[in-house]
Design a protein around this motif. Structure first.
Motif, PDB file in Angstrom:
ATOM      1  N   ALA A 207       0.827  -1.211   0.000  1.00  0.00           N
ATOM      2  CA  ALA A 207       0.000   0.000   0.000  1.00  0.00           C
ATOM      3  C   ALA A 207       0.861   1.261   0.000  1.00  0.00           C
ATOM      4  N   SER A 208       1.836   1.312   0.896  1.00  0.00           N
ATOM      5  CA  SER A 208       2.698   2.499   0.962  1.00  0.00           C
ATOM      6  C   SER A 208       3.619   2.570  -0.253  1.00  0.00           C
ATOM      7  N   PHE A 209       4.013   1.413  -0.781  1.00  0.00           N
ATOM      8  CA  PHE A 209       4.860   1.418  -1.977  1.00  0.00           C
ATOM      9  C   PHE A 209       4.113   2.011  -3.165  1.00  0.00           C
ATOM     10  N   ILE A 210       2.864   1.600  -3.359  1.00  0.00           N
ATOM     11  CA  ILE A 210       2.080   2.117  -4.486  1.00  0.00           C
ATOM     12  C   ILE A 210       1.897   3.621  -4.368  1.00  0.00           C
ATOM     13  N   LYS A 211       1.623   4.094  -3.151  1.00  0.00           N
ATOM     14  CA  LYS A 211       1.465   5.533  -2.934  1.00  0.00           C
ATOM     15  C   LYS A 211       2.765   6.268  -3.248  1.00  0.00           C
ATOM     16  N   ASP A 212       3.876   5.713  -2.794  1.00  0.00           N
ATOM     17  CA  ASP A 212       5.178   6.311  -3.051  1.00  0.00           C
ATOM     18  C   ASP A 212       5.476   6.344  -4.545  1.00  0.00           C
ATOM     19  N   LEU A 213       5.166   5.269  -5.239  1.00  0.00           N
ATOM     20  CA  LEU A 213       5.407   5.193  -6.682  1.00  0.00           C
ATOM     21  C   LEU A 213       4.552   6.222  -7.416  1.00  0.00           C
ATOM     22  N   GLN A 214       3.288   6.318  -7.051  1.00  0.00           N
ATOM     23  CA  GLN A 214       2.409   7.289  -7.699  1.00  0.00           C
ATOM     24  C   GLN A 214       2.900   8.714  -7.492  1.00  0.00           C
ATOM     25  N   GLU A 215       3.267   9.025  -6.261  1.00  0.00           N
ATOM     26  CA  GLU A 215       3.732  10.378  -5.964  1.00  0.00           C
ATOM     27  C   GLU A 215       5.083  10.657  -6.629  1.00  0.00           C
ATOM     28  N   GLY A 216       5.931   9.643  -6.691  1.00  0.00           N
ATOM     29  CA  GLY A 216       7.235   9.813  -7.326  1.00  0.00           C
ATOM     30  C   GLY A 216       7.125  10.076  -8.813  1.00  0.00           C
TER      31      GLY A 216
END
Length: 226
Positions: A207-216
């Motif tokens: 969950a946090s990885f996907i959010k980080d990827l999207q924001e990145g």
């Protein structure tokens, strides 16, 4: 690049970790006219940088990363030097293949006693089964040989000038200071140090990885348009 061209994309963003991070970095460095920006969990710097000016934490990162490649990367050195030798075992024995891969999940995850603390058994078995059913345990190892070994895969002079987003996870196998990363990635528009996760964040903290990827990726796209 040839694949993306065949798919009809002349411009795109790229993300990767592990070897995907190496490939993503090379894409950004060699094809800036097509790559809008990159997101990676691997920010390998050029070789032979001095530790002068680094904080105590950053020095620890450097020491641990160098220790990994010096003392805990026998798998990479074996596959870089004699990939076919281990390759026979990886396509002959499902137990041997499982042991070879599970060893990495066990050591490289952000866990205390077992990789199954954060990654379910089915996910690990799916990963291993993919190699087994396709018989690619040996061929997958040859990238080390073809690239002359893990940490030395980059052209020392490679520089990335497209917008870059970098996330360094706390239990990854290598972590490098931002000051060092900037010697290769010339336009870092986002730098993150997540609180949890190891070498497999998409499986460990999805969950946090996907959010980080999207924001990145949003950050590099915005930077490319400014």
């Amino acid at each position: 690049m040839e694949l993306m061209g065949r798919l009809g994309y002349t411009e795109f963003v790229a993300h990767g970790g592990d070897w995907g991070g190496v490939i993503t970095t090379i894409l950004g460095g060699r094809f800036p006219e097509h790559v809008i920006g990159i997101h990676t969990t691997v920010a390998q710097p050029p070789p032979d940088l001095a530790t002068d000016g680094l904080t105590a934490v950053e020095r620890t990162w450097v020491e641990e990363s160098r220790d990994f490649w010096s003392h805990r990367a026998a798998y990479a050195k074996q596959q870089a030097a004699r990939p076919q030798t281990i390759g026979y075992s990886l396509v002959d024995s499902p137990v041997g293949l499982l042991a070879w891969i599970l060893d990495k999940f066990a050591e490289w995850t952000d866990t205390e006693d077992s990789p199954f603390e954060t990654i379910c058994r089915d996910s690990v078995l799916d990963n291993v089964t993919l190699y087994w059913l396709t018989g690619t345990g040996a061929s997958a190892a040859r990238i080390y040989y073809e690239s002359h070994g893990g940490v030395n895969a980059f052209d020392p002079g490679l520089r990335v000038d497209v917008p870059s987003s970098i996330s360094t996870y706390p239990r990854d196998i290598e972590r490098w200071p931002r000051a060092w990363a900037q010697e290769r990635f010339r336009r870092i528009v986002r730098w993150r140090e997540p609180e949890a996760g190891g070498h497999f964040p998409s499986l460990e903290v999805p969950a946090s990885f996907i959010k980080d990827l999207q924001e990145g990726l949003a950050a590099v796209v915005a930077a490319s348009r400014s």
